[in-house]
Design an enzyme around this catalytic site. Sequence first.
Site, PDB file in Angstrom:
ATOM      1  CD  GLN A 178       2.622  -5.382 -19.966  1.00 19.20           C
ATOM      2  OE1 GLN A 178       2.644  -5.206 -21.196  1.00 19.20           O
ATOM      3  NE2 GLN A 178       1.639  -6.046 -19.385  1.00 19.20           N
ATOM      4  CG  HIS A 200       0.297 -14.409 -21.259  1.00 14.28           C
ATOM      5  ND1 HIS A 200      -0.678 -13.474 -21.048  1.00 14.28           N
ATOM      6  CD2 HIS A 200       0.989 -14.486 -20.097  1.00 14.28           C
ATOM      7  CE1 HIS A 200      -0.595 -13.018 -19.802  1.00 14.28           C
ATOM      8  NE2 HIS A 200       0.404 -13.624 -19.196  1.00 14.28           N
ATOM      9  CB  CYS A 325     -13.833   4.248  -9.161  1.00 16.93           C
ATOM     10  SG  CYS A 325     -12.896   5.606  -8.545  1.00 16.93           S
TER      11      CYS A 325
HETATM   12  C1  LIG Z   1       3.902  -5.981 -15.190  1.00 16.57           C
HETATM   13  C2  LIG Z   1       3.299  -7.325 -14.996  1.00 16.57           C
HETATM   14  N1  LIG Z   1       3.810  -8.150 -14.060  1.00 16.57           N
HETATM   15  C3  LIG Z   1       3.321  -9.370 -13.854  1.00 16.57           C
HETATM   16  C4  LIG Z   1       2.258  -9.844 -14.569  1.00 16.57           C
HETATM   17  C5  LIG Z   1       1.729 -11.214 -14.281  1.00 16.57           C
HETATM   18  O1  LIG Z   1       2.021 -12.110 -15.316  1.00 16.57           O
HETATM   19  P1  LIG Z   1       1.225 -13.506 -15.412  1.00 16.57           P
HETATM   20  O2  LIG Z   1      -0.198 -13.171 -15.682  1.00 16.57           O
HETATM   21  O3  LIG Z   1       1.900 -14.206 -16.561  1.00 16.57           O
HETATM   22  O4  LIG Z   1       1.412 -14.224 -14.144  1.00 16.57           O
HETATM   23  C6  LIG Z   1       1.676  -9.031 -15.549  1.00 16.57           C
HETATM   24  C7  LIG Z   1       0.502  -9.491 -16.326  1.00 16.57           C
HETATM   25  O5  LIG Z   1      -0.490  -8.808 -16.461  1.00 16.57           O
HETATM   26  C8  LIG Z   1       2.212  -7.738 -15.768  1.00 16.57           C
HETATM   27  O6  LIG Z   1       1.709  -6.907 -16.688  1.00 16.57           O
END
Ligand SMILES: Cc1ncc(COP(=O)(O)O)c(C=O)c1O
Length: 378
Positions: A178, A200, A325
């Site tokens: 992030q 992305h 939830c």
């Molecule tokens: C903190 C964190 N780690 C790992 C990921 C995983 O990344 P990816 O979806 O590119 O595998 C994300 C994605 O949401 C994330 O926010």
Amino acid sequence: MKIYFDNAATTALDKEVLDAMMPYMTDHFGNPSSIHSFGRQTRAAIEGARKTIAKLLNVSPAEIFFTSGGTEADNMAIRCSVNDIGIKHCITSKIEHHAVLHTLEALEHQGRIKLSFVNLDKKGKVDIAHLEELLKSNERSFVSLMHANNEIGTLLPIKEVGELCERYNAIFHSDTVQTMAHYAMDLKAMKVHFVNGAAHKFHGPKGVGFIYVSSDVKIHPMIYGGSQERNMRGGTENLYGIVGLAKAMEIAYRDMKAHQDHVMGLKAYMAEQLKKNIPGIEINGDLNSSLYTVLNVQFPPTEVAEMMLFNLDIAGIAASGGSACTSGSNQGSHVLRAIGCDMERPSVRFSFSKFNKKEEVDYTVTKLKEFFPVKEKV
Ligand SMILES: Cc1ncc(COP(=O)(O)O)c(C=O)c1O
């Protein structure tokens, strides 16, 4: 009006990035492992991308390995540390991304490691004294703590944790998915062994990312195959993805200050407008020192809690939940639960990018006000 406030999930591809990728989706298609001119051309593009990223992070190109994204990189850091460095004790937190948590839990389940969770406060901040205790009372540890939480934005004092880990000879992995390309990072000064990025999350393409592996650690591949990535990750490279990743990172660094100011302004404005217009809202995490792209808001109790994201969607606003939830199998957010949030109240994560505008915040606040009408006093 269509509004996209879910940039922590993924971001829109930048047109400039697409332009850089296009030739590698069309004319330049050679397999980078081929020794003829077609292959040499695309090999040069990949090595150029590696150099660009390494330079921005102040590391050597030999320390950058391309992956399919953040999840693979998290898996690689963890699994390789356990397999190849002989780690038997891992420390993490309950609010890590599932790419980290589920990997560590699987290793614990297999009896490969002992897993410890560091204490957190109500804002998701790591208790550094407890971390030190865990490091002190165990054999050489592997520490995995994320730089910024993807749901509430809470930041880790990464330099301080890096220095602490160094003092106890621990291996330090920080999931920087992030924060990569959102903050300038000098990895040499940060004393980390592994960090990662996913294109992305900063206006690059999906399905491509990278891991930084410090030259101080020696690991074997997680994915065996051909000799790609200097024998560290088999498989024909995601050529245009890698080109797009490097371009997105270049743009992010080039325009960082302006985008930070813009996005920080939007976040502060939205928090202020929400507080002004909807009595009883609270911010999950720490508004004053958190990742500037993320605003996680806890709304007052409402009968339509479970419908909030749906209703926002109907109004054309895309956000995501750290949801209430009250029924069914939805357990709600593991992050909000771990920091003791009131799970009966609906929480919504708004996350911003350089493409968002102030008018979008105004529209969203107006819509949200309709969900929480102020009751007339009788
Ligand atoms: C903190 C964190 N780690 C790992 C990921 C995983 O990344 P990816 O979806 O590119 O595998 C994300 C994605 O949401 C994330 O926010």
